[in-house]
Design an enzyme around this catalytic site. Structure first.
Site, PDB file in Angstrom:
ATOM      1  N   SER A  14       0.773  -1.238   0.000  1.00 38.07           N
ATOM      2  CA  SER A  14       0.000   0.000   0.000  1.00 38.07           C
ATOM      3  C   SER A  14       0.809   1.295   0.000  1.00 38.07           C
ATOM      4  O   SER A  14       1.598   1.568   0.907  1.00 38.07           O
ATOM      5  CB  SER A  14      -0.937   0.023   1.201  1.00 38.07           C
ATOM      6  N   SER A  16      -0.866   4.137   0.196  1.00 41.63           N
ATOM      7  CA  SER A  16      -1.658   5.006   1.068  1.00 41.63           C
ATOM      8  C   SER A  16      -1.193   4.961   2.516  1.00 41.63           C
ATOM      9  O   SER A  16      -1.067   6.002   3.172  1.00 41.63           O
ATOM     10  CB  SER A  16      -3.143   4.623   0.984  1.00 41.63           C
ATOM     11  N   LYS A  63     -13.452  -1.111  -5.692  1.00 40.14           N
ATOM     12  CA  LYS A  63     -13.896   0.248  -6.017  1.00 40.14           C
ATOM     13  C   LYS A  63     -15.336   0.287  -6.524  1.00 40.14           C
ATOM     14  O   LYS A  63     -16.026   1.297  -6.359  1.00 40.14           O
ATOM     15  CB  LYS A  63     -12.963   0.887  -7.042  1.00 40.14           C
ATOM     16  N   ASN A  84     -13.250   5.490  -4.519  1.00 40.18           N
ATOM     17  CA  ASN A  84     -11.962   5.209  -3.871  1.00 40.18           C
ATOM     18  C   ASN A  84     -11.814   5.948  -2.546  1.00 40.18           C
ATOM     19  O   ASN A  84     -10.784   5.832  -1.887  1.00 40.18           O
ATOM     20  CB  ASN A  84     -10.804   5.541  -4.804  1.00 40.18           C
ATOM     21  N   ASP A 100      -9.679   9.567  -7.692  1.00 39.32           N
ATOM     22  CA  ASP A 100      -8.756   9.083  -8.722  1.00 39.32           C
ATOM     23  C   ASP A 100      -8.794   9.986  -9.948  1.00 39.32           C
ATOM     24  O   ASP A 100      -7.749  10.329 -10.510  1.00 39.32           O
ATOM     25  CB  ASP A 100      -9.117   7.660  -9.150  1.00 39.32           C
ATOM     26  N   GLY A 125     -11.305  -2.052 -15.744  1.00 39.27           N
ATOM     27  CA  GLY A 125     -11.667  -2.216 -14.343  1.00 39.27           C
ATOM     28  C   GLY A 125     -12.053  -0.891 -13.702  1.00 39.27           C
ATOM     29  O   GLY A 125     -12.221   0.133 -14.374  1.00 39.27           O
ATOM     30  N   LEU A 202      -0.472   3.919 -14.689  1.00 42.97           N
ATOM     31  CA  LEU A 202      -0.983   4.196 -13.350  1.00 42.97           C
ATOM     32  C   LEU A 202      -0.144   3.523 -12.266  1.00 42.97           C
ATOM     33  O   LEU A 202      -0.227   3.892 -11.095  1.00 42.97           O
ATOM     34  CB  LEU A 202      -2.436   3.738 -13.226  1.00 42.97           C
ATOM     35  N   TYR A 204       3.001   2.672  -9.927  1.00 40.04           N
ATOM     36  CA  TYR A 204       4.071   3.502  -9.370  1.00 40.04           C
ATOM     37  C   TYR A 204       5.220   2.672  -8.812  1.00 40.04           C
ATOM     38  O   TYR A 204       6.265   3.217  -8.466  1.00 40.04           O
ATOM     39  CB  TYR A 204       3.516   4.407  -8.269  1.00 40.04           C
ATOM     40  N   GLY A 225       2.317   6.630 -12.127  1.00 43.55           N
ATOM     41  CA  GLY A 225       1.147   7.067 -11.383  1.00 43.55           C
ATOM     42  C   GLY A 225       1.413   7.666 -10.022  1.00 43.55           C
ATOM     43  O   GLY A 225       0.464   7.904  -9.262  1.00 43.55           O
TER      44      GLY A 225
END
Length: 242
Positions: A14, A16, A63, A84, A100, A125, A202, A204, A225
């Protein structure tokens, strides 16, 4: 201490959690950010029952699946049909947002040139829906590319010199090439990529994917991304605190 977190599946990697943990530390914010790694979306009810949460992010593969569990959506998420970010309202209701599209839109703008007027979106998706919405706001025509194309979509084997040549912006919304499977890449005909192309992945991690490498070898401009993720995270933070 407030608690924020990420809903997803197999999310040890993650972005985040690291991003918000660093943010909370650097800005002296009394909060924690946790990963809620769910084997199925049905487990979401246990998360909100067993924890006092101030806000959540949502990632693959939930999502779209999260929407029935929410009380309402903001206007952008309603149009995108993917969420998201979840805000826990004061009245106890749950509102879904999509940041997003904002992160992508703002991170793409500095790279755009006038000839980037048509785009291919690789993948269909949840992530691709926000990308399509952002392109619509920018008035950039786009087509989806899918392994199982529906009406008005391209399959990968249809991609030829004419299609690639006329779509100078190509965005990878698939997970192909994500660490640790870094040798994978969407199968497009890279021989038709040129210096006129802008390739946006997208992903990273790694910072330069195989997809980006192969396109760069043909002279294309490439970007990953990471900036999108930073921008969408800050947008989520502003929503939680509004």
């Amino acid at each position: 201490m407030r608690t924020f977190g990420l809903l997803g599946k197999n999310i040890d990697y993650s972005f985040s959690r690291n991003y918000f943990s660093d943010k909370f530390s650097n800005e002296n914010i009394d909060a924690e950010y946790r990963n809620f790694d769910l084997s199925s979306i049905e487990k979401f009810t246990d998360v909100i029952k067993d924890n006092i949460i101030s806000g959540l992010n949502v990632t693959i593969p939930y999502k779209e699946a999260i929407i029935p569990y929410l009380d309402h959506l903001d206007s952008n998420a309603e149009k995108i049909k993917a969420v998201n970010t979840i805000k826990f309202e004061k009245d106890g209701s749950l509102c879904g947002y999509n940041t997003d599209y904002w992160g992508f839109l703002e991170s793409l703008k500095p790279h755009l040139e006038p000839h980037h007027s048509k785009a291919l979106i690789l993948g269909t998706g949840g992530a691709s829906k926000g990308i399509a919405y952002a392109l619509s706001l920018l008035e950039i025509d786009f087509k989806f590319v899918s392994r199982n194309p529906e009406e008005d979509q391209f399959s990968y084997h249809e991609l030829d010199s004419k299609i690639i040549g006329s779509h100078s912006l190509i965005i990878n919304c698939t997970p192909l090439g994500t660490y640790p499977d870094i040798e994978s890449s969407p199968e497009i005909p890279f021989e038709f990529i040129s210096e006129k192309h802008l390739i946006y992945d997208l992903i990273y991690n790694p910072s330069e994917t195989k997809f980006m490498q192969l396109a760069a070898e043909k002279g294309a401009k490439t970007t990953n991304g990471l900036e999108m993720l930073k921008l969408q995270a800050e947008k989520a933070w502003s929503i939680w605190n509004s």
